[in-house]
Design an enzyme around this catalytic site. Structure first.
Site, PDB file in Angstrom:
ATOM      1  N   GLN A 181      -9.714  -0.635   2.047  1.00 58.72           N
ATOM      2  CA  GLN A 181      -9.669   0.053   3.214  1.00 58.72           C
ATOM      3  C   GLN A 181     -10.371   1.229   3.144  1.00 58.72           C
ATOM      4  O   GLN A 181     -10.296   1.744   4.373  1.00 58.72           O
ATOM      5  CB  GLN A 181      -8.190   0.074   3.900  1.00 58.72           C
ATOM      6  CG  GLN A 181      -7.623  -1.317   4.123  1.00 58.72           C
ATOM      7  CD  GLN A 181      -8.256  -2.294   5.159  1.00 58.72           C
ATOM      8  OE1 GLN A 181      -9.108  -1.795   5.998  1.00 58.72           O
ATOM      9  NE2 GLN A 181      -7.805  -3.345   5.388  1.00 58.72           N
ATOM     10  N   THR A 239     -20.608 -19.131 -12.408  1.00 62.05           N
ATOM     11  CA  THR A 239     -22.198 -19.156 -11.885  1.00 62.05           C
ATOM     12  C   THR A 239     -21.973 -17.782 -10.859  1.00 62.05           C
ATOM     13  O   THR A 239     -21.094 -17.978  -9.918  1.00 62.05           O
ATOM     14  CB  THR A 239     -22.585 -20.371 -11.174  1.00 62.05           C
ATOM     15  OG1 THR A 239     -22.634 -21.259 -12.228  1.00 62.05           O
ATOM     16  CG2 THR A 239     -24.044 -20.247 -10.835  1.00 62.05           C
ATOM     17  N   CYS A 327      -2.569 -11.402   6.421  1.00 63.69           N
ATOM     18  CA  CYS A 327      -1.859 -12.224   5.432  1.00 63.69           C
ATOM     19  C   CYS A 327      -0.452 -12.621   5.877  1.00 63.69           C
ATOM     20  O   CYS A 327      -0.055 -13.643   5.554  1.00 63.69           O
ATOM     21  CB  CYS A 327      -2.110 -11.684   3.966  1.00 63.69           C
ATOM     22  SG  CYS A 327      -3.625 -11.179   3.551  1.00 63.69           S
TER      23      CYS A 327
HETATM   24  N1  C6P Z   1      -6.205  -6.940   4.233  1.00 60.21           N
HETATM   25  C1  C6P Z   1      -5.461  -7.386   6.644  1.00 60.21           C
HETATM   26  O1  C6P Z   1      -5.409  -7.798   7.425  1.00 60.21           O
HETATM   27  P1  C6P Z   1      -9.372  -9.971   0.115  1.00 60.21           P
HETATM   28  O2  C6P Z   1      -8.971 -10.669   1.429  1.00 60.21           O
HETATM   29  O3  C6P Z   1      -8.890 -10.498  -1.036  1.00 60.21           O
HETATM   30  O4  C6P Z   1     -10.571  -9.572   0.034  1.00 60.21           O
HETATM   31  O5  C6P Z   1      -8.524  -8.375   0.404  1.00 60.21           O
HETATM   32  C2  C6P Z   1      -7.339  -8.443   0.253  1.00 60.21           C
HETATM   33  C3  C6P Z   1      -6.748  -7.005   0.591  1.00 60.21           C
HETATM   34  C4  C6P Z   1      -6.387  -6.091  -0.517  1.00 60.21           C
HETATM   35  N2  C6P Z   1      -5.832  -4.898  -0.190  1.00 60.21           N
HETATM   36  C5  C6P Z   1      -6.068  -4.433   1.128  1.00 60.21           C
HETATM   37  C6  C6P Z   1      -5.481  -3.084   1.044  1.00 60.21           C
HETATM   38  C7  C6P Z   1      -6.196  -5.279   2.090  1.00 60.21           C
HETATM   39  O6  C6P Z   1      -6.287  -4.605   3.309  1.00 60.21           O
HETATM   40  C8  C6P Z   1      -6.626  -6.391   1.791  1.00 60.21           C
HETATM   41  C9  C6P Z   1      -6.970  -7.459   3.141  1.00 60.21           C
HETATM   42  C10 C6P Z   1      -6.408  -7.622   5.371  1.00 60.21           C
HETATM   43  O7  C6P Z   1      -4.997  -6.188   6.299  1.00 60.21           O
HETATM   44  C11 C6P Z   1      -6.388  -9.240   5.344  1.00 60.21           C
HETATM   45  S1  C6P Z   1      -4.484  -9.572   4.778  1.00 60.21           S
END
Ligand code: C6P
Length: 403
Positions: A181, A239, A327
């Site tokens: 973030q 890949t 999530c």
């Molecule tokens: N947070 C939220 O609505 P991915 O999806 O694997 O690229 O990122 C995961 C993730 C990891 N760390 C932090 C601090 C995040 O905010 C997120 C993704 C979204 O807050 C989706 S759960």
């Protein structure tokens, strides 16, 4: 009108990013590991994208940036590899993290606990931030890793990662930060903060989904999560996701090249929205001081209004928001940070996260202000936990009350 205010969950892929990615689906689609030109012609483009990523976070040539499929993978990789490399060998047996990390850290830590690892989940202060002295007090000579996020996804609160990294280095403990973030929203300089590992994800800064990265200071050893064809210097086989890498490179460059200017513009809109909502809707509060938050985020609590009901109403007006982490949204769970700062379950269910992007317009902000108020008025009118302003027999009004 449609207004997207869930940019902490994911962002629109910038049109310029899509444009740069397109040739790598239908023209330069060769496997970069192939020896023929279909494959080798992608090499300079991949190098350019990786250079853009190094530049954006100020990584140097000794460091490594490994492309992954998402930040969840990067987070899992660090924790599981530190377990494999340090803890299983019996040197250390302790990991320190916080109560307010993303589920990709917290669930991995729960799994590590089942393997016998001791995990400390640090408490946060009333603003939802962990303080450096708290981190220091929990590090022992058995601590292998400290993992503390750079900015929180639910509140936008920025953590004192530089001070925490310094404490970890003094104590000889590895420091990982989840910067999902932060990257593309605020300045992220790995030479200044000096994490050992840092996770980030392209879809949070107007890049494509399915591509993230792990920064590794001084290219230190870390057991690979994926073994196979030795791509990414043997650190992550499979890949290469060429269009994704190209897109991530373009997106991070666009997000960081005029960052101060973009931050100021986004912050002005965020503050206008926040001021208006706090002013026109009684019994609301926001979590965390604005100057310590990422410029795009508001976590607002509306007393007597269930977050999910509010999302439903906003959705009817074409406004996309969330109650917290995307999530956790299917579980209808209370907001994690609000619970961590001491809110009871009822209050923690009233949080609404509004997250803007550089594409959010003033017109959209006006529209949200108007319809947010309408949704709150409607939901409070039917809420059993919120005593409405009732005309007294004498015609005066009573104050709103919480039960
Ligand atoms: N947070 C939220 O609505 P991915 O999806 O694997 O690229 O990122 C995961 C993730 C990891 N760390 C932090 C601090 C995040 O905010 C997120 C993704 C979204 O807050 C989706 S759960």
């Amino acid at each position: 009108m449609k207004v997207y205010l869930d940019n902490n969950a994911t962002t629109m892929t910038a049109p310029e990013v899509v444009e740069e990615m397109l040739p790598f689906f239908s023209q330069m689609y060769g496997n970069p590991n192939s020896l023929h030109k279909f494959g080798t012609q992608t090499h300079p483009h991949i190098s350019k994208a990786i250079d853009r990523i190094y530049t954006a976070i100020n990584a140097n040539d000794n460091d490594d940036v490994v492309i992954t499929s998402c930040a969840t993978e990067s987070n899992n990789w660090v924790l599981k590899s530190v377990y494999n490399d340090k803890i299983k060998k019996g040197e250390k047996n302790h990991i320190v993290t916080t109560e307010v990390e993303h589920p990709s850290i917290l669930s991995t830590c729960k799994w590590l606990e089942e393997q016998g690892v001791k995990v400390t989940y640090l408490p946060v202060n009333e603003e939802g931030v962990v303080e450096p002295h708290v981190v220091k007090s929990f590090i022992t000579d058995k601590t292998a890793l400290v993992s503390v996020m750079w900015a929180n996804n639910e509140t936008g609160m920025i953590f004192p990662v530089k001070e925490i990294a310094q404490i970890c280095h003094e104590k000889g403990v590895l420091f990982h930060t989840d910067a999902v973030q932060a990257v593309g929203k605020i300045p992220v300089d790995v030479q200044n903060v000096r994490p050992d590992f840092m996770s980030f994800s392209a879809h949070k800064f107007h890049g494509p989904k399915g591509v993230g990265a792990l920064y590794i200071r001084d290219s230190q050893a870390l057991t690979p999560l994926l073994h196979g064809g030795e791509q990414m210097g043997g650190r992550r086989s499979g890949t290469l996701n060429v269009p994704g890498i190209i897109g991530m490179g373009k997106a991070i460059e666009m997000a960081t090249e005029h960052l101060e200017e973009t931050m100021a513009k986004v912050r002005a809109k965020r503050d206008r929205l926040e001021d208006a909502l706090l002013e026109i809707i009684p019994d609301t509060f926001t979590v965390g001081s604005r100057d310590r938050r990422t410029p795009n985020t508001i976590l607002i609590s509306i007393r007597g209004v269930e977050g999910e009901g509010m999302l439903w109403d906003l959705n009817r007006y074409g406004i996309g928001a969330s109650t917290g982490s995307a999530c956790a949204s299917e579980d209808l769970e209370a907001n994690t940070v609000m619970l961590a700062i001491g809110a009871d379950h009822e209050l923690a269910h009233t949080g609404i996260r509004l997250s803007l992007s550089r594409y959010t317009t003033d017109e959209e902000i006006d529209y949200v202000i108007e319809h947010f108020k309408q949704a709150v008025d409607r939901l409070r009118a039917i809420s059993s936990s919120y005593a409405k302003v009732q005309p007294t027999p004498g015609g005066e009004t009573k104050e709103c009350e919480l039960h």
